[in-house]
Design a protein around this motif. Structure first.
Motif, PDB file in Angstrom:
ATOM      1  N   ILE A 198      -9.154 -48.947  51.531  1.00 35.35           N
ATOM      2  CA  ILE A 198      -9.462 -49.219  50.237  1.00 35.35           C
ATOM      3  C   ILE A 198      -8.852 -50.538  49.914  1.00 35.35           C
ATOM      4  O   ILE A 198      -9.338 -51.161  49.032  1.00 35.35           O
ATOM      5  N   VAL A 225     -16.854 -47.582  47.509  1.00 37.75           N
ATOM      6  CA  VAL A 225     -16.788 -47.620  45.899  1.00 37.75           C
ATOM      7  C   VAL A 225     -15.011 -47.826  45.650  1.00 37.75           C
ATOM      8  O   VAL A 225     -14.736 -48.233  44.479  1.00 37.75           O
ATOM      9  N   TYR A 226     -14.340 -47.178  46.188  1.00 37.13           N
ATOM     10  CA  TYR A 226     -12.899 -47.178  45.917  1.00 37.13           C
ATOM     11  C   TYR A 226     -12.270 -48.485  46.238  1.00 37.13           C
ATOM     12  O   TYR A 226     -11.334 -49.072  45.549  1.00 37.13           O
ATOM     13  N   GLN A 243     -13.467 -50.729  43.416  1.00 36.82           N
ATOM     14  CA  GLN A 243     -12.484 -50.392  42.379  1.00 36.82           C
ATOM     15  C   GLN A 243     -11.053 -50.953  42.535  1.00 36.82           C
ATOM     16  O   GLN A 243     -10.332 -51.504  41.581  1.00 36.82           O
ATOM     17  N   PHE A 244     -10.512 -50.842  43.522  1.00 35.99           N
ATOM     18  CA  PHE A 244      -9.286 -51.365  43.781  1.00 35.99           C
ATOM     19  C   PHE A 244      -9.095 -52.961  43.528  1.00 35.99           C
ATOM     20  O   PHE A 244      -8.414 -53.481  42.759  1.00 35.99           O
ATOM     21  N   ARG A 285      -9.455 -53.679  39.914  1.00 37.07           N
ATOM     22  CA  ARG A 285      -8.389 -53.335  38.841  1.00 37.07           C
ATOM     23  C   ARG A 285      -6.863 -54.013  39.275  1.00 37.07           C
ATOM     24  O   ARG A 285      -6.249 -54.519  38.559  1.00 37.07           O
ATOM     25  N   ILE A 286      -6.975 -54.595  40.413  1.00 37.07           N
ATOM     26  CA  ILE A 286      -5.631 -55.208  41.196  1.00 37.07           C
ATOM     27  C   ILE A 286      -5.512 -56.799  40.579  1.00 37.07           C
ATOM     28  O   ILE A 286      -4.623 -57.192  40.217  1.00 37.07           O
TER      29      ILE A 286
END
Lengths: 256, 265
Positions: A26, A51-52, A55-56, A59-60
């Motif tokens: 991820i 997908v994860y 998203q990581f 976000r990060i």
């Protein structure tokens, strides 16, 4: 309808460190592998992990920009690959996104980054820590008559900077064209007053007095003089102003 | 029953604590208020002086190991707010010392039920009040899973004797992504354990739905809400809106839409 568990269907064994392996994928430290996942009508197992991973990143990266805005302004467009490498080498360890940049200064030092970059990372980190620091306790004027033991407030950090990154940061984040960096040293107090984090550049003797305040006034003054930062006469002329500054800005509080 | 509330988010901090708009209650993201002080703590103190505030966490890591510092700070926050319950997600968020900053899904297997239930049981005892576990939106299904998500949630809640925070948007998103019927999901749940409902918007991509909390509640989720409160009766409800956050008035209108449905029962 009874579920598979009720029908006695055994679960496929999970690898021992399935969470660690998945997290490596991820965060982009290992190639995506969908072996653990069933996939769906529209996504393969690998795409589901993807997908994860996406998203990581979404976000990060913005969170790291928020934690180290001065460094981002100083480095310019090259910040993206720099942040990417930092996150690869120093993955998030805290449950709070506010601590993403905690290891940035040390990481920059380790790879021999310019001193200004390291100092800006230290300044960004100080601002971040002070933003969430405990509330300073205002000095009680009544207690000052007995000259109580004083300490720096929790929302204060003292930074000696060799480059004028504090000016650069204030200008760049304030939307102004930043002046070129100049050589120091600069003695900078980063502190919170109300809800805002501010910084204040002071003369070395004032900085040292605050730095040593926990030793007690007599010893702190002794250190300032011993370090040759000012003469006794100069100290006598200025010390009242410095204490006024400490009190007005909430830089010190009574030792609990 | 607290009524209908909204999440307390940065763009509305000043307006809410200074003008005290009408709202039944507020939910805060626990981790945003677990620092030692500063601006968030100051706003929270003023918020809690006027409204019921419920902390909702994203990093308890129930599917992994406890972080004692996280628990210590959560307990401090709970002492400050004295909420009727505390919630977090049925997921894992860290492994090997690395934080994911995302709500990662779990395989639905008995071993994990036992682990999560034990974690919730321990946390609930420390909290001294009900803990509500929330279902996720998920984008992946483990080959290892041996039961549907609703059964997994139900068995954990029963085993830990805890409450459920039912996110109806998450039910809908996961139903679309994994091809199950939301009505079947609701039918499997122990309704009496549901103390709170979450409603939110989500995004649609060509291959899946994403729980983005970036818009109004969609018609299908409103339909699910009506069906749920028809089965369960009135329940504390919370509108989540975390991206492209609208004006407080717009957010309050979304809360009113939920309140109207509760009152129409």
């Amino acid at each position: 309808m009874p579920s598979k568990s009720e029908q006695g269907v055994q679960s496929e064994a999970l690898p021992p460190d399935w969470q660690g392996s998945l997290l490596e994928m991820i965060r982009g430290a290992a190639p995506l592998n969908g072996a653990l996942f069933a996939g769906s009508e529209t996504l393969s197992g690998e795409e589901q992990v993807g997908v994860y991973a996406q998203q990581f990143r979404l976000r990060i990266r913005p969170a790291l920009h928020q934690d180290a805005p001065g460094l981002a302004a100083l480095v310019g467009p090259e910040i993206e690959p720099l942040f990417e490498q930092y996150l690869a080498d120093c993955p998030p360890r805290s449950w709070s996104l506010d601590h993403l940049a905690d290891r940035l200064e040390a990481w920059l030092a380790q790879r021999g980054a310019p001193l200004a970059h390291q100092e800006m990372a230290r300044l960004d980190h100080a601002v971040q820590e002070i933003f969430f620091a405990a509330e300073p306790v205002p000095l009680d004027p009544a207690a000052l008559g007995g000259m109580p033991d004083l300490v720096t407030s929790p929302a204060v950090q003292l930074l000696t900077l060799q480059q004028s990154v504090h000016h650069f940061r204030a200008q760049a984040l304030g939307g102004q064209a930043a002046d070129p960096l100049i050589q120091g040293p600069f003695h900078v107090i980063v502190y919170r007053k109300g809800r805002r984090v501010r910084h204040l550049e002071v003369e070395p003797a004032c900085f040292a007095l605050l730095e040593h305040i926990e030793l007690g006034l007599e010893q702190a003054v002794g250190r300032v003089l011993a370090e040759g930062l000012c003469t006794e006469t100069e100290l006598g002329e200025r010390i009242a102003d410095w204490f006024k500054l400490f009190a007005q800005r909430g830089l010190v509080q009574t030792k609990s | 029953m607290l009524g209908v509330g909204v999440g307390f988010r940065v763009p509305h901090y000043s307006l809410v604590v200074e003008t005290h708009p009408e709202m039944d209650w507020f939910e805060v993201i626990s981790e945003n208020f677990m620092g030692d002080g500063g601006s968030p703590a100051s706003f929270l103190k003023r918020l809690a002086g006027h409204y019921t505030v419920v902390p909702h966490g994203v990093s308890a890591n129930l599917g992994g190991e406890e972080d004692p510092e996280h628990t210590r700070r959560l307990l401090r926050l709970v002492d400050q707010l004295n909420p009727p319950w505390v919630s977090d997600h049925l997921c894992w968020t860290r492994a090997g010392g690395v934080a994911s900053h995302d709500l990662l899904p779990l395989p639905y297997v008995p071993k994990i039920i036992e682990h999560v239930a034990n974690r919730i049981d321990a946390l609930q005892q420390k909290l001294g009040r009900p803990f509500a576990v929330e279902n996720l939106s998920s984008y992946a299904t483990f080959k290892a899973s041996v039961m549907p998500e609703a059964e997994f949630l139900q068995r954990i809640a029963d085993r830990a004797d805890c409450a459920i925070l039912l996110d109806l948007n998450n039910v809908f998103v996961s139903a679309c992504n994994h091809g199950f019927e939301p009505a079947d999901y609701l039918a499997q749940l122990p309704l009496e354990r549901v103390v709170q409902v979450h409603l939110a918007g989500h995004s649609i991509t060509p291959t899946h739905r994403l729980d983005t909390h970036d818009g109004p509640v969609c018609d299908e989720v409103w339909g699910l809400y009506e069906a749920f409160i028809g089965m369960r009766g009135p329940v504390s409800t919370l509108i989540e809106w975390d991206e492209h956050i609208p004006s407080f008035d717009r957010l309050a209108a979304e809360a009113k839409a939920a309140r109207d449905r509760l009152h129409a029962l």
